[in-house]
Design a protein around this motif. Structure first.
Motif, PDB file in Angstrom:
ATOM      1  N   UNK A  38      -5.392  68.929  45.605  1.00  0.00           N
ATOM      2  CA  UNK A  38      -5.118  67.621  44.881  1.00  0.00           C
ATOM      3  C   UNK A  38      -4.028  67.707  43.756  1.00  0.00           C
ATOM      4  N   UNK A  39      -2.857  67.033  44.211  1.00  0.00           N
ATOM      5  CA  UNK A  39      -1.712  67.298  43.447  1.00  0.00           C
ATOM      6  C   UNK A  39      -1.567  65.750  42.833  1.00  0.00           C
ATOM      7  N   UNK A  40      -1.769  65.626  41.286  1.00  0.00           N
ATOM      8  CA  UNK A  40      -1.372  64.387  40.838  1.00  0.00           C
ATOM      9  C   UNK A  40       0.081  64.144  40.631  1.00  0.00           C
ATOM     10  N   UNK A  41       0.104  62.536  40.643  1.00  0.00           N
ATOM     11  CA  UNK A  41       1.732  61.985  40.530  1.00  0.00           C
ATOM     12  C   UNK A  41       2.086  62.491  39.322  1.00  0.00           C
ATOM     13  N   UNK A  42       3.214  63.158  39.341  1.00  0.00           N
ATOM     14  CA  UNK A  42       4.291  63.427  38.066  1.00  0.00           C
ATOM     15  C   UNK A  42       3.850  65.050  38.119  1.00  0.00           C
ATOM     16  N   UNK A  43       3.039  65.496  38.873  1.00  0.00           N
ATOM     17  CA  UNK A  43       2.729  67.255  38.381  1.00  0.00           C
ATOM     18  C   UNK A  43       3.857  67.839  39.325  1.00  0.00           C
ATOM     19  N   UNK A  44       4.006  69.374  38.922  1.00  0.00           N
ATOM     20  CA  UNK A  44       4.988  70.360  39.525  1.00  0.00           C
ATOM     21  C   UNK A  44       3.853  71.328  39.737  1.00  0.00           C
ATOM     22  N   UNK A 185      17.917  72.656  35.023  1.00  0.00           N
ATOM     23  CA  UNK A 185      18.411  71.248  35.511  1.00  0.00           C
ATOM     24  C   UNK A 185      17.105  70.590  36.001  1.00  0.00           C
ATOM     25  N   UNK A 186      16.424  71.361  36.925  1.00  0.00           N
ATOM     26  CA  UNK A 186      15.305  70.943  37.633  1.00  0.00           C
ATOM     27  C   UNK A 186      14.477  70.394  36.751  1.00  0.00           C
ATOM     28  N   UNK A 187      14.067  71.234  35.539  1.00  0.00           N
ATOM     29  CA  UNK A 187      12.943  70.672  34.733  1.00  0.00           C
ATOM     30  C   UNK A 187      13.589  69.587  33.877  1.00  0.00           C
ATOM     31  N   UNK A 188      14.800  69.342  33.573  1.00  0.00           N
ATOM     32  CA  UNK A 188      15.220  68.040  32.930  1.00  0.00           C
ATOM     33  C   UNK A 188      14.895  66.856  34.016  1.00  0.00           C
ATOM     34  N   UNK A 189      15.303  67.246  35.103  1.00  0.00           N
ATOM     35  CA  UNK A 189      15.159  66.044  35.932  1.00  0.00           C
ATOM     36  C   UNK A 189      13.839  65.549  36.290  1.00  0.00           C
ATOM     37  N   UNK A 190      12.817  66.721  36.112  1.00  0.00           N
ATOM     38  CA  UNK A 190      11.350  66.291  36.560  1.00  0.00           C
ATOM     39  C   UNK A 190      10.918  65.584  35.104  1.00  0.00           C
ATOM     40  N   UNK A 191      11.273  65.891  33.923  1.00  0.00           N
ATOM     41  CA  UNK A 191      10.936  65.213  32.814  1.00  0.00           C
ATOM     42  C   UNK A 191      11.598  63.649  32.870  1.00  0.00           C
ATOM     43  N   UNK A 194       9.911  61.742  36.167  1.00  0.00           N
ATOM     44  CA  UNK A 194       8.599  61.649  36.107  1.00  0.00           C
ATOM     45  C   UNK A 194       8.322  61.862  37.521  1.00  0.00           C
ATOM     46  N   UNK A 195       8.877  62.720  38.323  1.00  0.00           N
ATOM     47  CA  UNK A 195       8.845  63.043  39.628  1.00  0.00           C
ATOM     48  C   UNK A 195       7.505  64.193  40.079  1.00  0.00           C
ATOM     49  N   UNK A 196       7.090  64.032  41.274  1.00  0.00           N
ATOM     50  CA  UNK A 196       6.087  64.958  41.633  1.00  0.00           C
ATOM     51  C   UNK A 196       6.858  65.866  42.300  1.00  0.00           C
ATOM     52  N   UNK A 197       6.724  67.489  42.207  1.00  0.00           N
ATOM     53  CA  UNK A 197       7.481  68.303  42.675  1.00  0.00           C
ATOM     54  C   UNK A 197       6.607  69.226  43.069  1.00  0.00           C
ATOM     55  N   UNK A 198       6.982  69.750  44.487  1.00  0.00           N
ATOM     56  CA  UNK A 198       6.124  70.949  45.001  1.00  0.00           C
ATOM     57  C   UNK A 198       7.386  71.916  45.408  1.00  0.00           C
ATOM     58  N   UNK A 230      -0.656  76.748  34.628  1.00  0.00           N
ATOM     59  CA  UNK A 230       0.124  76.982  33.613  1.00  0.00           C
ATOM     60  C   UNK A 230       0.172  76.172  32.245  1.00  0.00           C
ATOM     61  N   UNK A 231      -0.697  76.690  31.282  1.00  0.00           N
ATOM     62  CA  UNK A 231      -0.766  75.787  30.109  1.00  0.00           C
ATOM     63  C   UNK A 231       0.209  76.105  29.052  1.00  0.00           C
ATOM     64  N   UNK A 232       1.515  75.868  29.405  1.00  0.00           N
ATOM     65  CA  UNK A 232       2.505  76.353  28.313  1.00  0.00           C
ATOM     66  C   UNK A 232       3.038  75.243  28.044  1.00  0.00           C
ATOM     67  N   UNK A 233       3.744  74.826  26.853  1.00  0.00           N
ATOM     68  CA  UNK A 233       4.325  73.630  26.370  1.00  0.00           C
ATOM     69  C   UNK A 233       5.838  73.705  26.931  1.00  0.00           C
ATOM     70  N   UNK A 234       6.291  72.656  27.114  1.00  0.00           N
ATOM     71  CA  UNK A 234       7.553  72.393  27.818  1.00  0.00           C
ATOM     72  C   UNK A 234       8.401  71.906  26.664  1.00  0.00           C
ATOM     73  N   UNK A 235       9.720  72.100  26.727  1.00  0.00           N
ATOM     74  CA  UNK A 235      10.473  73.315  27.645  1.00  0.00           C
ATOM     75  C   UNK A 235       9.997  74.699  27.384  1.00  0.00           C
ATOM     76  N   UNK A 236       9.811  75.515  28.372  1.00  0.00           N
ATOM     77  CA  UNK A 236       9.289  76.950  28.187  1.00  0.00           C
ATOM     78  C   UNK A 236      10.377  77.804  27.743  1.00  0.00           C
TER      79      UNK A 236
END
Length: 257
Positions: A38-44, A185-191, A194-198, A230-236
């Protein structure tokens, strides 16, 4: 049998008892069996594993480009049966049309959807700005570096305003420095979006940098599929001790040191 589609938020992905097999030397070969996630909306989510373990096959099933032999993928309360504008795919090669400008490449998919030329160009410009290429709108693909061309591919995918971004080793062909820039760049776009990324990747550091969870597909069938949070704060920070420890843990999963 189709399972009931309950308790899924918009943009959630439910993978239920997924099974896919191919024929290898005339014998059935399970790529994966009874896969549940199960992948929640907004998760990567990053999918890693050795070559031939089924990473790209799973991504193609999520995209609707392939059908499973059993089980189902549920998105927005519906079983995935084919491609949809809610899901955009970014491949390792940007696959740009060489005779079209950056702006025309990005707006092309919107033209196909029936958007007016004005609407398509406005949305394309917004998407190009998001990936930092506004000054290259009139450039042809042959005038771009590899990293810039991949940014155009990302802009084209984002232009259709998808809920889910499916990435098949999108940075695999780039040099090391450009890859790091594009990961940021992908991390910035994700944030921002707020898009789900696989993400399918062979790069374990990339998986840790971008993902909330890492899905490990084994090469030897019958071995358990693993999920690492991956329980690390962003940006990593790649040099952070917890980041390094997690990278070592992932390397140990594959017998690397």
């Amino acid at each position: 049998m189709t399972m009931p589609h309950t308790e899924l938020a918009r943009g959630d992905i439910a993978i239920r008892r997924l099974h896919k097999a191919f024929s290898l030397d005339g014998q059935p070969f399970d790529v994966f069996r009874d896969l549940n996630l199960h992948i929640e909306s907004g998760q990567s989510i990053a999918i890693v594993g050795p070559s031939g373990c089924g990473k790209t096959t799973l991504l193609r099933i999520l995209a609707g480009l392939e059908q499973p032999d059993a089980g189902e993928v549920i998105i927005d309360g519906r079983a995935v049966q084919g491609m949809s504008r809610e899901r955009a795919v970014i491949f390792q090669e940007p696959r740009l049309l060489p005779w079209l400008s950056v702006l025309d490449n990005v707006s092309f998919s919107l033209d196909v959807q029936g958007k007016s030329k004005t609407q398509a160009r406005l949305r394309a410009k917004q998407s190009i700005e998001l990936v930092g290429l506004s000054q290259y709108e009139n450039a042809l693909p042959g005038q771009l570096s590899g990293g810039m061309a991949q940014r155009v591919g990302i802009a084209r995918a984002l232009a259709i305003d998808p809920e889910i971004l499916l990435l098949d080793e999108p940075l695999g062909a780039l040099d090391a420095m450009t890859k790091i820039t594009m990961q940021e760049e992908l991390e910035r776009i994700r944030a921002t979006e707020n898009i789900t990324m696989v993400l399918v990747t062979h790069d374990l550091e990339e998986a840790i940098y971008l993902a909330d969870r890492v899905l490990i597909l084994p090469k030897e069938k019958g071995n358990a599929i693993r999920i690492i949070d991956v329980n690390l704060p962003r940006p990593r920070e790649r040099s952070d001790g917890a980041f390094v420890a997690l990278r070592q843990q992932l390397m140990a999963e594959f017998g690397l040191h």
